[in-house]
Design a protein around this motif. Structure first.
Motif, mmCIF file in Angstrom:
data_model
loop_
_atom_site.group_PDB
_atom_site.id
_atom_site.type_symbol
_atom_site.label_atom_id
_atom_site.label_comp_id
_atom_site.label_asym_id
_atom_site.label_seq_id
_atom_site.Cartn_x
_atom_site.Cartn_y
_atom_site.Cartn_z
ATOM 1 N N SER A 4 2.135 13.193 -1.683
ATOM 2 C CA SER A 4 1.888 14.314 -0.775
ATOM 3 C C SER A 4 0.507 14.200 -0.149
ATOM 4 O O SER A 4 -0.420 13.633 -0.727
ATOM 5 C CB SER A 4 2.050 15.640 -1.518
ATOM 6 N N VAL A 5 0.376 14.753 1.058
ATOM 7 C CA VAL A 5 -0.893 14.701 1.760
ATOM 8 C C VAL A 5 -1.112 16.068 2.423
ATOM 9 O O VAL A 5 -0.164 16.724 2.848
ATOM 10 C CB VAL A 5 -0.894 13.553 2.801
ATOM 11 N N THR A 6 -2.368 16.496 2.450
ATOM 12 C CA THR A 6 -2.696 17.772 3.088
ATOM 13 C C THR A 6 -3.417 17.493 4.403
ATOM 14 O O THR A 6 -4.411 16.771 4.411
ATOM 15 C CB THR A 6 -3.610 18.609 2.172
ATOM 16 N N VAL A 7 -2.910 18.047 5.487
ATOM 17 C CA VAL A 7 -3.513 17.784 6.794
ATOM 18 C C VAL A 7 -3.721 19.090 7.564
ATOM 19 O O VAL A 7 -3.125 20.115 7.233
ATOM 20 C CB VAL A 7 -2.632 16.839 7.646
ATOM 21 N N THR A 14 5.158 15.752 2.530
ATOM 22 C CA THR A 14 5.613 14.790 1.528
ATOM 23 C C THR A 14 6.689 13.901 2.156
ATOM 24 O O THR A 14 7.081 14.100 3.314
ATOM 25 C CB THR A 14 6.227 15.499 0.307
ATOM 26 N N GLN A 15 7.179 12.951 1.371
ATOM 27 C CA GLN A 15 8.280 12.106 1.842
ATOM 28 C C GLN A 15 9.484 12.960 2.221
ATOM 29 O O GLN A 15 10.253 12.608 3.107
ATOM 30 C CB GLN A 15 8.680 11.110 0.745
ATOM 31 N N ALA A 221 4.765 10.167 9.047
ATOM 32 C CA ALA A 221 4.740 8.831 8.450
ATOM 33 C C ALA A 221 3.323 8.275 8.500
ATOM 34 O O ALA A 221 2.824 7.682 7.537
ATOM 35 C CB ALA A 221 5.708 7.914 9.179
ATOM 36 N N LYS A 222 2.646 8.504 9.634
ATOM 37 C CA LYS A 222 1.295 7.978 9.779
ATOM 38 C C LYS A 222 0.339 8.657 8.794
ATOM 39 O O LYS A 222 -0.470 7.987 8.151
ATOM 40 C CB LYS A 222 0.815 8.186 11.223
ATOM 41 N N HIS A 223 0.445 9.975 8.685
ATOM 42 C CA HIS A 223 -0.417 10.689 7.735
ATOM 43 C C HIS A 223 -0.210 10.172 6.312
ATOM 44 O O HIS A 223 -1.163 9.992 5.563
ATOM 45 C CB HIS A 223 -0.139 12.195 7.780
ATOM 46 N N LEU A 224 1.065 9.965 5.941
ATOM 47 C CA LEU A 224 1.353 9.507 4.579
ATOM 48 C C LEU A 224 0.829 8.093 4.362
ATOM 49 O O LEU A 224 0.261 7.775 3.315
ATOM 50 C CB LEU A 224 2.860 9.573 4.293
ATOM 51 N N GLU A 225 1.002 7.236 5.388
ATOM 52 C CA GLU A 225 0.504 5.856 5.283
ATOM 53 C C GLU A 225 -1.011 5.822 5.191
ATOM 54 O O GLU A 225 -1.572 5.150 4.324
ATOM 55 C CB GLU A 225 0.931 5.037 6.513
ATOM 56 N N ASP A 226 -1.671 6.569 6.088
ATOM 57 C CA ASP A 226 -3.132 6.607 6.081
ATOM 58 C C ASP A 226 -3.636 7.030 4.726
ATOM 59 O O ASP A 226 -4.590 6.466 4.191
ATOM 60 C CB ASP A 226 -3.650 7.602 7.132
ATOM 61 N N ASP A 227 -2.969 8.041 4.166
ATOM 62 C CA ASP A 227 -3.415 8.555 2.884
ATOM 63 C C ASP A 227 -3.205 7.523 1.783
ATOM 64 O O ASP A 227 -4.046 7.355 0.915
ATOM 65 C CB ASP A 227 -2.653 9.842 2.548
#
Lengths: 231, 97
Positions: A4-7, A14-15, A221-227
């Motif tokens: 999971s990522v917080t933006v 999340t996925q 997808a980009k946020h999750l990859e970056d994270d």
């Protein structure tokens, strides 16, 4: 892999949210709608709309906070006041409305999204309900408007009306996307004076919903990859 | 009332500056669960502790404090929480038609 990522402040992705945007006909959840709206609000701010252009100031409430308001018991007006702090001073406030009826169930989380729009100008309080399947969310939206009005309108009169010219969704899966597009129309679209029916159809349509799903999927997808690459 | 602490990892020195707070989580039915949490512990710990206590997936609940959505990286400090403050837990929502 990080799950999971917080933006954008407090949007959690999340996925699962990625899959909701990638898979045709999957239903949007509150996180996808919160993310889409926060993204467009940030774009509106970067275009110079918003705080310093008070005439067009538009605020969107997070669906999770709207649900807190919907499900708070009568007499919880203080909580509603806190929750509506973000809308203070805004000319237009947007509330994503869900129809879920049993807040205690962890298996039944609602089936329809619509957008309640609150406009306050020169002491006139107006609620407008944007529903891509007219009538389906009427009761939930009317109830929410009545609850909000106790805080937003005080003792003043307010009106509630179903917006008649909202483009209708073409399937049984895009209501969430239509809510995001309606929010986008308010955040980034033409002003009310410029509004024409044609405009509305250009912003809110089946093809726009498809494009939005693609756009959100790419961004999530980009946020999750970056994270993932950071950790 | 249930008072089992959340027990985040690496929480050995609990006294002094890092004093623990008691934080309540209330669901929309009014049921409360109480957690002990350090001022600097990310709320994600409390969120997953709450979900596992209820035996549901971590992504089932959304948490609000004073009418604002809580993000997993918030801490009691960043949220300006006080002892015995109460968080509202809401079940997630979805919709298609």
């Amino acid at each position: 892999m990080k799950t999971s990522v917080t933006v954008l402040g407090d949007c959690v992705l999340t996925q699962h949210e990625l899959a909701l945007c990638q898979t045709p006909h999957s239903w949007f959840n509150d996180r996808v709608i919160a993310f889409s709206c926060a993204r467009d609000a940030a774009r509106a701010r970067s275009q110079g709309r918003g705080a310093d252009q008070t005439a067009r100031e538009v605020r969107v409430l997070d669906p999770a906070v709207v649900s807190l308001i919907q499900l708070s018991s009568e007499g919880a007006d203080e909580l509603v006041r806190d929750a509506l702090g973000a809308c203070r001073g805004a000319k237009v406030s947007l509330f994503p409305v869900n129809d879920h009826s049993d807040p205690t169930s962890t298996t039944e989380q609602g089936s329809h999204w619509s957008l309640l729009v609150y406009v306050s100008t020169e002491g006139v309080h107006r609620f407008e309900h944007w529903d891509s399947l007219p009538g389906v969310n009427h009761a939930a939206a009317q109830r929410l408007a009545d609850t909000l009005a106790r805080t937003l309108c005080g003792n003043a009169e307010y009106s509630f009306q179903e917006r008649g010219d909202v483009p209708r969704q073409a399937n049984t899966s895009d209501c969430g996307a239509y809510v995001c597009l309606a929010a986008r129309y308010h955040l980034l679209g033409p002003s009310e004076k410029e509004h024409k029916r044609n405009n509305l159809n250009a912003w809110i349509s089946a093809s726009a919903a498809q494009a939005l799903r693609r756009e959100l999927a790419q961004s999530i997808a980009k946020h999750l990859e970056d994270d993932a690459s950071r950790t | 009332m249930d008072e089992k602490p959340a027990k985040p990892e690496g929480q050995a020195k609990a006294e002094g500056e890092d004093k623990q707070l008691n934080i309540k989580v209330k669901d929309s039915d009014g049921n409360e669960v109480q957690f002990k949490i350090k001022r600097t512990t990310p709320m994600s710990k409390l969120m997953s502790a709450y979900a596992s206590r209820l035996g549901v997936d971590e992504n089932t609940y959304r948490f609000n404090f004073d009418g604002n959505r809580i993000s997993p990286s918030d801490t009691p400090d960043s949220l300006d929480m006080e002892d015995m403050d109460c968080i509202d837990a809401m079940v997630y929502q979805q919709g298609g038609h």
